[in-house]
Design an enzyme around this catalytic site. Structure first.
Site, PDB file in Angstrom:
ATOM      1  N   TYR A 149       0.707  -1.352  -0.249  1.00 46.29           N
ATOM      2  CA  TYR A 149       0.073   0.090   0.118  1.00 46.29           C
ATOM      3  C   TYR A 149       1.003   1.380   0.087  1.00 46.29           C
ATOM      4  O   TYR A 149       0.496   2.170  -0.736  1.00 46.29           O
ATOM      5  CB  TYR A 149      -0.815  -0.031   1.305  1.00 46.29           C
ATOM      6  CG  TYR A 149      -1.900   1.230   1.406  1.00 46.29           C
ATOM      7  CD1 TYR A 149      -2.903   1.382   0.670  1.00 46.29           C
ATOM      8  CD2 TYR A 149      -1.499   2.205   2.434  1.00 46.29           C
ATOM      9  CE1 TYR A 149      -3.580   2.477   0.737  1.00 46.29           C
ATOM     10  CE2 TYR A 149      -2.382   3.537   2.398  1.00 46.29           C
ATOM     11  CZ  TYR A 149      -3.274   3.545   1.670  1.00 46.29           C
ATOM     12  OH  TYR A 149      -4.249   4.567   1.957  1.00 46.29           O
ATOM     13  N   ALA A 150       1.798   1.342   0.880  1.00 44.66           N
ATOM     14  CA  ALA A 150       2.777   2.545   0.991  1.00 44.66           C
ATOM     15  C   ALA A 150       3.556   2.548  -0.319  1.00 44.66           C
ATOM     16  O   ALA A 150       3.721   4.022  -0.958  1.00 44.66           O
ATOM     17  CB  ALA A 150       3.633   2.266   2.078  1.00 44.66           C
ATOM     18  N   ALA A 151       3.891   1.626  -0.867  1.00 46.38           N
ATOM     19  CA  ALA A 151       4.808   1.609  -2.302  1.00 46.38           C
ATOM     20  C   ALA A 151       3.716   2.375  -3.209  1.00 46.38           C
ATOM     21  O   ALA A 151       4.268   3.145  -4.089  1.00 46.38           O
ATOM     22  CB  ALA A 151       5.288   0.496  -2.740  1.00 46.38           C
TER      23      ALA A 151
END
Length: 244
Positions: A149-151
């Site tokens: 998700y963060a990527a």
């Protein structure tokens, strides 16, 4: 009014702080078109539109069609708000499903990129426009077990930085609001907030000691949509109570 005569398209309007954002934009005088795949259900679309002036609901999921429908309804487009939401799947890297990763990239990077690509020619022709991406502070601070998700969110922030440099000469400002810990049904629903242990754990992470209100996010969005932000571009604005 802050947004009088301004025309705005909001994607995935029923997600994250979308309803509050639409209400804030309308209250400031903007004409607003909202897109959401769930509007394919006419009853849901009618319920969302009910009581909101100058609001049209679009169910299409094809970026070129969404922008074309918005232009038909609004006449021209001053601001595109990519209000993207996608499940933040918790997965240690060794057990992460590559398909989940691809789905997140498609929803949080490819779709908003293509929305911008569809809107930019119109804005370039008018020598005026704003692209606002609602991303996530997870891309700024990192989030253990949520690297997929963060990527994907970090990729969207990268798009913002690059497009700001690319489109500045055309008087198009490109910015992002990188949020976390905001009350909303997608990421921090009422049942999670009602869990005392989970809530106490969250509070330890937030220097301001509370969750943000969706209305607070909506006020910040309205600022970025206004002419008061005309000299701001390429900005990734943390909005997470000090967490990032």
């Amino acid at each position: 009014m802050l947004l009088e005569n301004r025309t705005i398209l909001v994607t995935f309007a029923s997600h994250w702080a979308g309803p509050e954002i639409c209400d804030s934009l309308l209250a400031e005088g903007a004409s607003v078109v909202c897109q959401d795949p769930t509007f394919a259900d006419s009853a849901r679309a009618e319920a969302f539109v009910a009581g909101r002036a100058y609001l049209t609901a679009i169910a299409s999921t094809a970026p070129a069609d969404i922008v074309a429908e918005a232009l038909t309804a609004l006449g021209h487009l001053d601001v595109l708000i990519n209000n993207d939401a996608h499940p933040a799947i918790r997965a240690p890297i060794e057990s992460a499903d590559p398909q989940d990763f691809r789905d997140g990239i498609e929803a949080l990077m490819v779709f908003p990129f293509m929305m911008a690509a569809a809107a930019v020619p119109h804005m370039k022709a008018r020598k005026s426009g704003k692209l606002l991406f609602l991303t996530s502070a997870s891309a700024l601070n990192g989030l253990a077990n949520y690297s997929m998700y963060a990527a994907a969110r970090a990729g969207a922030n990268g798009i913002v930085k690059s497009l700001a440099r690319e489109l500045g000469r055309d008087n198009i400002q490109v910015n992002a609001i990188a949020a976390n810990y905001i009350e909303n049904p997608d990421y921090f629903p009422p049942e999670l907030i009602a869990n005392k242990d989970a809530y106490a754990k969250m509070m330890k992470n937030i220097p301001l000691g509370r969750l943000g209100k969706p209305q607070e996010a909506a006020h910040l969005v309205a600022f970025y949509c206004s002419d008061r932000s005309d000299f701001i571009t390429g900005n990734i604005m943390p909005f997470a109570g000090g967490w990032a």
